[in-house]
Enzyme design. Structure first.
Site, short mmCIF file in Angstrom:
data_model
loop_
_atom_site.label_atom_id
_atom_site.label_comp_id
_atom_site.label_asym_id
_atom_site.label_seq_id
_atom_site.Cartn_x
_atom_site.Cartn_y
_atom_site.Cartn_z
N GLU A 87 0.81 -1.22 0.00
CA GLU A 87 0.00 0.00 0.00
C GLU A 87 0.84 1.27 0.00
OE1 GLU A 87 -0.51 1.90 3.15
OE2 GLU A 87 1.09 0.72 4.00
N HIS B 71 -3.14 -3.12 3.46
CA HIS B 71 -2.45 -2.80 4.72
C HIS B 71 -2.04 -4.07 5.44
CE1 HIS B 71 -2.60 1.06 7.34
NE2 HIS B 71 -1.98 1.30 6.21
#
Length: 338
Positions: free
Chosen positions: A13, A308
């Site tokens: 990310e 994440h």
């Protein structure tokens, strides 16, 4: 001398989680690391005040040697020293998240030579970070099951973008780790809606609660008016207490966005959680990876593994001798240590 671990901040990310996890793990394991392309996936790459505060906090707690610790830096070298317990205070100087700074340093203090207290000033109600009530009511009871004892207290709210909040956590060294098993959440026991207001008309909270009550059967409906000088700000939360876990979801109000639209965002998120049998929501899954890895065993289920989460797992596997397994069945992903 321990080997230097090289990390690419653009991985996954491409945000600040790679740096925060690396700092935690470096302090715990004693392994130095370099990271390049810090926050390359963000509109403003490099270290912001929140990230720089986390670096400086980690440096102070373990006496590290650091290169590149300055605003805007996209490269950092971190050589950890020995983690020391104590009384620490850190100021972000903006509305950057207090809880994300705490998330960086607290895992290292689980291994300190004595109890510690860490106080951070900055933002407490930030749309891109878990609020203190999430840490206190959701994460810390689960950490206690693992054998980790810490207690977070919200001393003053600080809404984005003004900041000015204060959060403190007291933490004790871990004696031994236990295995966390969160395969299913079980039946829902009750749901609680809560709205925080500071310098915002009360009718905003009443409309937000009404929107929540229109979609869920709420056991409690609470509106808390905070002192005006802690705002302006507004946060809406919905807590889902199930047989095996309590989850908490939140959304931060925005200027020129109606109360109904703000609350509807929260309704959508909670409905997505309830649509599967997974025990853990997206935010909580991120928080459980490191303590579970330190325990060396455990599992949880999540409906939607976020980027994440996957990034965090990848960083943990670089520092610790563990491997995670992710198996998806009927829309639920079981995350466990092999």
């Amino acid at each position: 001398m321990k080997r230097m671990i090289a990390l690419d901040g653009a991985q996954g990310e491409g945000g600040g989680q790679i740096l925060r996890s690396a700092l935690s793990l470096s302090m715990i394991t004693g392994q130095p690391f370099t990271i390049t392309s810090i926050r390359a996936g963000r509109a403003k790459p490099g270290l912001l005040r929140q990230h720089l505060t986390a670096v400086k906090a980690a440096t102070e707690i373990c006496g590290a040697t650091v290169e590149g610790a300055e605003l805007g830096s996209q490269r950092l070298l971190f050589r950890p020293g020995t983690v020391r317990g104590g009384d620490y205070r850190f100021a972000i100087g903006s509305a950057g998240s207090c809880t994300l700074v705490l998330q960086t340093v607290l895992p290292a203090l689980w291994f300190a030579d004595g109890p510690s207290r860490v106080e951070v000033s900055g933002g407490t109600d930030n749309p891109s970070a878990p609020p203190a009530d999430f840490i206190r009511r959701v994460l810390e009871p689960l950490l206690a099951k693992i054998g980790i004892h810490q207690q977070t207290t919200l001393l003053r709210h600080g809404f984005y973008p003004a900041g000015g909040g204060v959060v403190a956590t007291e933490v004790s060294p871990v004696a031994s780790f236990n295995t966390l098993q969160l395969g299913e959440r079980g039946n829902i026991v009750q749901m609680r809606g809560e709205v925080l207001l500071a310098g915002v008309p009360r009718h905003v909270a009443e409309r937000e609660i009404a929107t929540l009550a229109g979609s869920f059967s709420l056991h409690e409906q609470n509106i808390h008016n905070l002192p005006r000088d802690q705002g302006p700000g507004n946060t809406v939360s919905l807590e889902v207490e199930s047989e095996n876990i309590t989850e908490r979801f939140f959304v931060v109000g925005e200027k020129r966005v109606s109360a109904e639209v703000v609350a509807a965002q929260l309704v959508k998120e909670v409905k997505r959680y309830l649509a599967s049998t997974a025990a853990v929501g997206e935010y909580l899954a991120d928080q459980l990876v490191l303590p579970m890895a330190l325990a060396g065993a455990g599992e949880f289920t999540v409906a939607h593994p976020s980027c994440h989460l996957l990034t965090n797992i990848a960083v943990v596997e670089r520092f610790l001798p563990v491997r995670f397994s992710l198996i998806e069945t009927d829309g639920v992903t079981r995350v466990s240590i092999e």
